[in-house]
Write a protein that holds these residues in place. Structure first.
Motif, PDB file in Angstrom:
ATOM      1  N   ALA A   1     -78.684  19.945  48.357  1.00 37.97           N
ATOM      2  CA  ALA A   1     -77.959  21.172  48.381  1.00 37.97           C
ATOM      3  C   ALA A   1     -76.371  20.699  48.638  1.00 37.97           C
ATOM      4  N   ARG A   2     -76.133  19.787  49.260  1.00 39.88           N
ATOM      5  CA  ARG A   2     -74.762  19.240  49.259  1.00 39.88           C
ATOM      6  C   ARG A   2     -74.226  18.654  48.051  1.00 39.88           C
ATOM      7  N   ILE A   3     -75.109  17.919  47.444  1.00 34.83           N
ATOM      8  CA  ILE A   3     -74.705  17.438  46.270  1.00 34.83           C
ATOM      9  C   ILE A   3     -74.260  18.481  44.884  1.00 34.83           C
ATOM     10  N   ASP A   4     -75.129  19.472  45.078  1.00 35.65           N
ATOM     11  CA  ASP A   4     -75.107  20.626  44.312  1.00 35.65           C
ATOM     12  C   ASP A   4     -73.949  21.454  44.149  1.00 35.65           C
ATOM     13  N   ARG A   5     -73.371  21.389  45.438  1.00 36.53           N
ATOM     14  CA  ARG A   5     -72.014  22.147  45.777  1.00 36.53           C
ATOM     15  C   ARG A   5     -70.899  21.821  44.690  1.00 36.53           C
ATOM     16  N   TYR A   6     -71.102  20.352  44.558  1.00 39.29           N
ATOM     17  CA  TYR A   6     -70.174  19.704  43.260  1.00 39.29           C
ATOM     18  C   TYR A   6     -70.405  19.934  41.768  1.00 39.29           C
ATOM     19  N   ALA A   7     -71.300  20.476  41.712  1.00 38.00           N
ATOM     20  CA  ALA A   7     -72.008  20.930  40.265  1.00 38.00           C
ATOM     21  C   ALA A   7     -71.786  19.569  39.477  1.00 38.00           C
ATOM     22  N   PRO A   8     -72.735  18.492  39.838  1.00 42.60           N
ATOM     23  CA  PRO A   8     -72.588  17.180  39.211  1.00 42.60           C
ATOM     24  C   PRO A   8     -73.160  17.185  37.998  1.00 42.60           C
ATOM     25  N   ALA A   9     -72.262  16.547  36.938  1.00 40.52           N
ATOM     26  CA  ALA A   9     -72.856  16.086  35.489  1.00 40.52           C
ATOM     27  C   ALA A   9     -73.757  14.700  35.890  1.00 40.52           C
ATOM     28  N   LEU A  10     -73.148  13.965  36.827  1.00 43.41           N
ATOM     29  CA  LEU A  10     -74.015  12.738  37.114  1.00 43.41           C
ATOM     30  C   LEU A  10     -74.153  12.571  38.524  1.00 43.41           C
ATOM     31  N   VAL A  11     -75.288  12.062  39.131  1.00 40.93           N
ATOM     32  CA  VAL A  11     -75.557  11.722  40.596  1.00 40.93           C
ATOM     33  C   VAL A  11     -75.781  10.116  40.270  1.00 40.93           C
TER      34      VAL A  11
END
Length: 193
Positions: free
Chosen positions: A78-88
């Protein structure tokens, strides 16, 4: 903009190498990509202070506060998705991720491992390579799949094991190669997006 979210658990030397490469190689202008945030499962991770000093967003999601691995991964996602990542990007993130988390970022989740995969997956890679009498060790950048350290290989670097090497000496030489191949592999992925 292609956002990159980097996950760390410690000093984040690979994270630092990636951030420096992004700045020096002008990823924002050339690739339309930027490091958007650095997240850690450890509040005391030294890499967080370095990231903050670079003006990067940082967050901590302490894994100890969750009843199970699935709950932690859901909160992290949920936290990562706030940044709309192209890559993790996993850069010394010392957690085994759940299949659901890995599936959510399929094709966008990258890791580096301090061995020439498929040899010596898991922990204590340098000790195991020396004990096995290997002549070479190295590092592997790979896409993450549900099975530990088995995803498609993006890049590798080979490092000789020298007579008299101990795990610390080998680790230092492998790490210097990690700092070269990880940013390069990420830039190559970004150029194809």
């Amino acid at each position: 903009m292609k956002n990159i979210v980097i996950l760390i658990s410690g000093a984040g030397s690979n994270m630092q190498a990636i951030v420096r490469a992004a700045q020096q190689e002008r990823w924002e202008q050339r690739l339309g990509a930027r490091v958007a945030a650095v997240l850690s499962n450890r509040p005391e991770a030294p890499g967080l202070a370095w990231a903050r000093a670079q003006g990067l967003a940082t967050e901590v999601i302490a894994h100890q506060g969750f009843a199970c691995r699935e709950d932690f991964d859901a909160a992290l996602q949920a936290r990562i998705d706030r940044y709309a990542p192209a890559l993790v990007v996993l850069a010394g993130f010392m957690r085994i991720l759940t299949p659901g988390f890995v599936a959510h970022y399929a094709g966008r989740l990258v890791n580096i491992h301090p061995s020439l995969l498929p040899a010596f997956s898991g922990l204590n890679t340098h000790e195991r390579a020396i004990a096995a009498g290997c002549k070479f060790a190295g590092a592997t950048v790979h896409l993450v799949t549900a099975e530990l350290d088995t995803g498609p290989i993006l890049e590798q670097a080979v490092v000789p094991i020298l007579p008299g090497d101990d795990a610390a000496a080998l680790c230092a030489r492998v790490l210097s190669q990690e700092h070269l191949i990880y940013p390069r592999a990420i830039a190559q992925l970004l150029s194809k997006m």
